[in-house]
Every structure is written in structure tokens, then in C-alpha cells.
Design a protein around this motif. Structure first.
Motif: not given
Length: 133
Positions: A87-89, A123-129
């Protein structure tokens, strides 16, 4: 495995409310595995992944800080934000990463502004990973 009750709660409501066979979370001092009948436990959660194993499936979510409380009847995670990997954009996460990196390049940042920009980048890097990018 013996299942246990798990609740993952964000400011938007319940992300998960059901049974889990096992759970792996990122605390501020490292990863912690939780199984049924785990001793009572509480810890601060850092930015990282949550892995919920249930019924032979593993679901992964991107967590951005919170707390975990393991009790005798259930385990509760209160998260500042938490998103299932599917569900991550990704475009939004890429944009957040770009903006955080831009902000970090500013030499006039105060200590507080620097800490906020670093948090947003993590946070952004974790979401992308977590999204597999």
C-alpha cells in the motif's frame, strides 16, 4: 505455532487486529521477535519493518516509530505511522526522500531542523525499502 492476539494501531485506526503466529519488530535497540506466551515486555520502536507471520504468510509493513507492549492476553503496537508494503505510494516516498535530501543540504539548518530532516529521510528510505524499491 501457537497464535496470539495482535493489534497494530495508528492515528488513523487499526492497521491489524487479529491473530499472529510470530512478529518481528525494530526496537530502538535492535530487532525483537515475539511468539505466543512471550514474557511481558514493552519497548520504544524505531523506524524499520514489522513482519507479521500468520497462517503461513508473512506481511511486511513500514513502521515509523511507536511503542510495543506485550501482555499476557495480547500484543499491542501503537505506531506513529505504519503502512503495509503493498500500500506504499512509491512516488510519494521518492518525493519525500528528495525533499529530505534537499533540506539536509542546507548548511543553515538548526539542530532541530536537521533532526527533523534526518527523520524524514529515514522514514522515506524505510518506506521505499519496504515497498521493494
Amino acid at each position: 505455532m501457537t497464535p496470539f492476539k495482535l493489534e497494530i494501531i495508528t492515528p488513523d485506526g487499526f492497521l491489524y487486529d487479529g491473530q499472529a503466529d510470530s512478529l518481528i519488530v525494530r526496537t530502538t535497540v535492535g530487532d525483537k521477535g515475539i511468539l505466543a506466551r512471550h514474557e511481558p515486555y514493552a519497548a520504544a520502536l524505531g523506524t524499520g519493518k514489522i513482519r507479521v507471520m500468520s497462517g503461513g504468510r508473512t506481511n511486511v509493513a513500514a513502521l515509523s516509530s511507536g511503542v510495543i507492549k506485550v501482555g499476557t492476553d495480547k500484543t499491542v503496537i501503537l505506531a506513529q505511522s505504519c503502512e503495509w508494503s503493498d500500500r506504499i505510494d512509491k512516488k510519494r516516498a521518492e518525493e519525500a526522500k528528495r525533499l529530505a535530501e534537499e533540506r539536509l543540504a542546507d548548511p543553515a539548518l538548526s539542530a532541530k531542523e536537521l533532526a527533523i530532516a534526518e527523520f524524514k529521510l529515514r522514514r522515506a528510505l524505510n518506506r521505499l525499502d519496504t515497498a521493494g524499491k
